[in-house]
Design a protein around this motif. Structure first.
Motif, mmCIF file in Angstrom:
data_model
loop_
_atom_site.group_PDB
_atom_site.id
_atom_site.type_symbol
_atom_site.label_atom_id
_atom_site.label_comp_id
_atom_site.label_asym_id
_atom_site.label_seq_id
_atom_site.Cartn_x
_atom_site.Cartn_y
_atom_site.Cartn_z
ATOM 1 N N UNK A 1 9.277 11.268 -13.093
ATOM 2 C CA UNK A 1 6.947 11.342 -13.062
ATOM 3 C C UNK A 1 6.985 9.826 -13.145
ATOM 4 N N UNK A 2 7.711 8.846 -12.916
ATOM 5 C CA UNK A 2 7.102 7.690 -13.177
ATOM 6 C C UNK A 2 7.694 7.150 -12.032
ATOM 7 N N UNK A 3 8.923 7.573 -11.162
ATOM 8 C CA UNK A 3 9.763 7.751 -10.127
ATOM 9 C C UNK A 3 9.105 7.872 -9.091
ATOM 10 N N UNK A 4 7.909 8.923 -9.547
ATOM 11 C CA UNK A 4 7.316 9.451 -8.151
ATOM 12 C C UNK A 4 6.173 8.467 -7.959
ATOM 13 N N UNK A 5 5.234 7.981 -8.819
ATOM 14 C CA UNK A 5 4.305 7.174 -8.945
ATOM 15 C C UNK A 5 4.835 6.087 -8.530
ATOM 16 N N UNK A 6 5.974 5.447 -8.548
ATOM 17 C CA UNK A 6 6.614 3.794 -7.866
ATOM 18 C C UNK A 6 6.492 4.397 -6.404
ATOM 19 N N UNK A 7 7.570 5.789 -6.106
ATOM 20 C CA UNK A 7 6.979 5.684 -4.290
ATOM 21 C C UNK A 7 5.941 6.360 -3.974
ATOM 22 N N UNK A 8 5.102 6.520 -4.520
ATOM 23 C CA UNK A 8 3.604 6.600 -3.691
ATOM 24 C C UNK A 8 3.045 5.812 -4.196
ATOM 25 N N UNK A 9 2.764 4.464 -4.830
ATOM 26 C CA UNK A 9 2.385 3.610 -4.470
ATOM 27 C C UNK A 9 2.960 2.443 -3.785
ATOM 28 N N UNK A 10 4.757 2.589 -3.653
ATOM 29 C CA UNK A 10 4.982 1.996 -2.270
ATOM 30 C C UNK A 10 4.868 2.231 -0.597
ATOM 31 N N UNK A 11 4.906 3.798 -1.259
ATOM 32 C CA UNK A 11 4.181 4.084 0.045
ATOM 33 C C UNK A 11 2.707 4.212 0.920
ATOM 34 N N UNK A 12 1.832 3.412 -0.219
ATOM 35 C CA UNK A 12 0.608 3.094 -0.355
ATOM 36 C C UNK A 12 0.946 1.884 0.099
ATOM 37 N N UNK A 13 1.400 0.896 -0.501
ATOM 38 C CA UNK A 13 1.139 -0.196 -0.331
ATOM 39 C C UNK A 13 1.732 -1.099 1.193
ATOM 40 N N UNK A 14 3.027 -0.003 1.648
ATOM 41 C CA UNK A 14 3.439 0.032 2.908
ATOM 42 C C UNK A 14 2.356 -0.064 4.218
ATOM 43 N N UNK A 15 1.346 1.268 3.802
ATOM 44 C CA UNK A 15 0.233 1.633 4.801
ATOM 45 C C UNK A 15 -0.561 0.870 4.633
#
Length: 111
Positions: free
Chosen positions: A1-15
């Protein structure tokens, strides 16, 4: 769960980095545009003449100016100016013979 949240947060920051610059482009006048209406009206304002431009009393010595103009024009009996060395047999202004320096000797020169 934490891993998915980190990936989503990374994608949002990049975009979000791409969208930040796009939001600074407007199709209307922005606050950074300045007072362009006033600048345009000042650029098109006709300035009146300087009040001193109406002064017709120009200080100067007319006789002195006339002498200077006469000296500039040269003596009244001066011969009209001609080409310095039109032909090989001509004499140059310094008194020497033109010879090969003349326009006649050069390609496309006087005939």
């Amino acid at each position: 769960m934490q891993r998915n949240l980190a990936i989503c947060l990374g994608i949002v920051l990049v975009l979000s980095g791409c969208a930040a610059d796009y939001l600074n482009h407007y199709d209307s006048v922005t606050l950074a545009a300045g007072d362009s209406n006033r600048a345009n009206s000042l650029a098109q304002t006709v300035d009146p003449f300087n009040p001193n431009s109406q002064n017709t009393n120009i200080e100067g010595d007319g006789q002195r100016i006339a002498v200077i103009v006469r000296q500039y024009r040269g003596p009244a009996n001066a011969a009209p100016a001609v080409a310095n060395c039109p032909k090989d047999g001509s004499t140059a202004a310094d008194g020497s013979r033109c010879g090969g320096r003349s326009a006649e000797s050069r390609p496309g020169g006087a005939m």
